[in-house]
Design an enzyme around this catalytic site. Structure first.
Site, PDB file in Angstrom:
ATOM      1  N   GLY A  31       0.822  -1.203   0.000  1.00  7.19           N
ATOM      2  CA  GLY A  31       0.000   0.000   0.000  1.00  7.19           C
ATOM      3  C   GLY A  31       0.858   1.256   0.000  1.00  7.19           C
ATOM      4  O   GLY A  31       2.029   1.225  -0.368  1.00  7.19           O
ATOM      5  N   HIS A  37       4.740   2.314  -7.860  1.00  9.60           N
ATOM      6  CA  HIS A  37       3.814   1.179  -7.919  1.00  9.60           C
ATOM      7  C   HIS A  37       2.975   1.238  -9.199  1.00  9.60           C
ATOM      8  O   HIS A  37       2.718   0.210  -9.838  1.00  9.60           O
ATOM      9  CB  HIS A  37       2.849   1.212  -6.728  1.00  9.60           C
ATOM     10  CG  HIS A  37       3.502   1.067  -5.392  1.00  9.60           C
ATOM     11  ND1 HIS A  37       3.610   2.112  -4.501  1.00  9.60           N
ATOM     12  CD2 HIS A  37       4.072  -0.002  -4.790  1.00  9.60           C
ATOM     13  CE1 HIS A  37       4.217   1.684  -3.400  1.00  9.60           C
ATOM     14  NE2 HIS A  37       4.510   0.406  -3.546  1.00  9.60           N
ATOM     15  N   GLN A  60       8.024  -9.262   7.862  1.00  9.27           N
ATOM     16  CA  GLN A  60       9.254  -8.766   7.234  1.00  9.27           C
ATOM     17  C   GLN A  60       9.809  -7.532   7.928  1.00  9.27           C
ATOM     18  O   GLN A  60      10.790  -6.955   7.484  1.00  9.27           O
ATOM     19  CB  GLN A  60       9.050  -8.523   5.744  1.00  9.27           C
ATOM     20  CG  GLN A  60       8.147  -7.352   5.384  1.00  9.27           C
ATOM     21  CD  GLN A  60       7.850  -7.327   3.891  1.00  9.27           C
ATOM     22  OE1 GLN A  60       7.085  -8.126   3.368  1.00  9.27           O
ATOM     23  NE2 GLN A  60       8.467  -6.401   3.171  1.00  9.27           N
ATOM     24  N   MET A 183      11.546   6.955  -5.766  1.00 10.45           N
ATOM     25  CA  MET A 183      10.234   6.984  -5.094  1.00 10.45           C
ATOM     26  C   MET A 183      10.141   5.854  -4.094  1.00 10.45           C
ATOM     27  O   MET A 183      10.547   4.722  -4.363  1.00 10.45           O
ATOM     28  CB  MET A 183       9.118   6.892  -6.111  1.00 10.45           C
ATOM     29  CG  MET A 183       9.007   8.168  -6.887  1.00 10.45           C
ATOM     30  SD  MET A 183       7.413   8.312  -7.673  1.00 10.45           S
ATOM     31  CE  MET A 183       7.705   9.802  -8.622  1.00 10.45           C
TER      32      MET A 183
END
Ligand code: PAF
Length: 299
Positions: A31, A37, A60, A183
Site C-alpha cells: 500500500g 507502484h 518482514q 520513489m
C-alpha cells in the site's frame, strides 16, 4: 474492480482467468501507493489482466522497524488501482495471512545473506514467505517487482526458481522524482531538510555510474568514492577522480555502500561482469535504499 480479502476468493478469480488461457500480471504491494507502484501496474497491464495485493506484512519488519507507523492509505490506494485498470485487488487481513497456529516459513536463498539480510535479520524470510503465500493465493503468470528493492527482486527470483513456482518474475526500473530521489513510501517521513540530504544517495550513485562509464572498474576505488560522498570520509584509496564533497550535508548513518555482482550478489574486486552499486542508510529516523546497475544486467 473486485476486492477480495479471502485467499480462496482471490484464487478462484485468478484461476478462472488462467483457465481461459489468459495471462495475469500481479503487483504485490504494502500500500501507500506512489508513481513507482503505478508504473509496475502499467507494465503488468501488458498481460491480459492485472491484479494487485495490499498487505503490510508484519513478518518482514524487525522489532525496531516502522511496522506500526508504516503509512496505511487503503481508500486512496484502491482508487488509484481502479483508475489504473487493475481487475482485482487482494487485501487480506493479518489473520487471513497468519491465522492462529501459523508456524511455517520459507528458507530464503543464499543471495539473501548479504547487505539487506545483514542489516535486517529475518527480513527476507518474511518477504519470501509472504510472496510465496501471495503467489499461491494468486496463481498468476507474471509478477512485477521494483528494482528499487534490488536485492528483494533477486531473492524472490531465486526463491521462485529454486522452488519451481510457475510464475515469471520481472524486475522493473526504479521511478524517480524529477530531482533523482527514488520513489518510496517512506519518503513521506522526511522533513524538507532531510529530503534535501536524501538526494545525496542518488547523486552518489550517479557519480559511480559516471566513473564506471569513464572506465573505472576497481570496486575499492568506487566504494571509497561512495563513502566519501555519503559521509565525508576517505577509507584510504585515493586517486585523481575522487569526487568533491560539500561539508555538512551527509547521511546520519551509512549501513552499506557496496558494489556486487547484480545476479548473485557476490563481492567483486574488479567489475568484470554486470554489477550493481547499492546504498542503504539513515536520514534522521528514516531508512532509505537505492541502487544503480553498472553494465548489462539482462541475465
Ligand atoms: O516490496 C514490497 O512492497 C514488499 O516487500 C512485498 C514484495 C509486497 C512483500 O510484502
Amino acid at each position: 474492480m473486485e476486492v477480495f480479502d479471502s485467499p480462496e476468493a482471490a484464487r478462484a478469480f485468478v484461476s478462472a482467468l488462467r483457465s481461459q488461457g489468459r495471462t495475469v500480471g500481479f503487483v504485490p504491494t504494502m500500500g501507500a501507493l506512489h508513481e513507482g507502484h503505478l508504473s509496475l501496474v502499467k507494465t503488468a497491464l501488458s498481460c491480459d489482466a492485472a491484479v494487485a495485493s495490499i498487505f503490510v506484512n508484519p513478518t518482514q519488519f524487525g522489532p525496531n522497524e516502522d511496522l506500526d507507523k508504516y503509512p496505511r492509505t487503503l481508500t486512496a490506494d484502491l482508487e488509484k488501482l481502479k483508475s489504473a485498470g487493475v481487475a482485482a485487488v487482494f487485501v487480506p487481513t493479518r489473520d487471513q495471512m497468519y491465522p492462529d497456529g501459523f508456524s511455517s516459513g520459507v528458507e530464503p536463498p543464499r543471495i539473501s545473506e548479504t547487505l539487506e539480510g545483514v542489516c535486517r535479520p529475518g527480513h527476507f524470510r518474511g518477504v519470501v514467505t509472504v510472496v510465496l503465500k501471495l503467489l499461491n493465493a494468486l496463481p498468476v503468470s507474471h509478477a512485477y517487482f521494483g528494482k528499487k528493492d534490488y536485492q528483494q527482486w533477486r531473492v524472490i527470483e531465486a526463491m521462485v526458481r529454486d522452488l519451481n513456482v510457475g510464475t515469471r518474475i520481472i524486475g522493473c526500473e526504479t521511478v524517480r522524482e524529477a530531482d533523482g530521489l527514488a520513489m518510496s513510501s517512506r519518503n513521506r517521513y522526511l522533513s524538507d531538510e532531510e529530503r534535501s540530504r536524501a538526494l545525496l544517495i542518488s547523486k552518489t550513485l550517479q557519480h559511480v555510474e559516471t566513473a564506471y562509464r569513464a572506465g573505472e572498474r576497481q570496486t575499492a576505488i568506487l566504494q571509497n568514492h561512495m563513502q566519501q560522498m555519503l559521509l565525508g570520509e576517505n577509507i584510504g584509496h585515493r586517486d585523481t577522480a575522487t569526487p568533491e564533497t560539500s561539508p555538512g550535508r551527509r547521511l546520519d548513518t551509512l549501513q552499506y555502500a557496496s558494489i556486487v555482482s547484480s545476479y548473485d550478489f557476490t563481492p567483486l574486486a574488479t567489475i568484470d561482469r554486470p554489477a550493481v552499486a547499492l546504498i542503504a542508510g539513515m536520514i534522521g529516523t528514516t531508512r532509505l535504499i537505492d541502487n544503480r546497475e553498472l553494465g548489462q544486467t539482462d541475465v
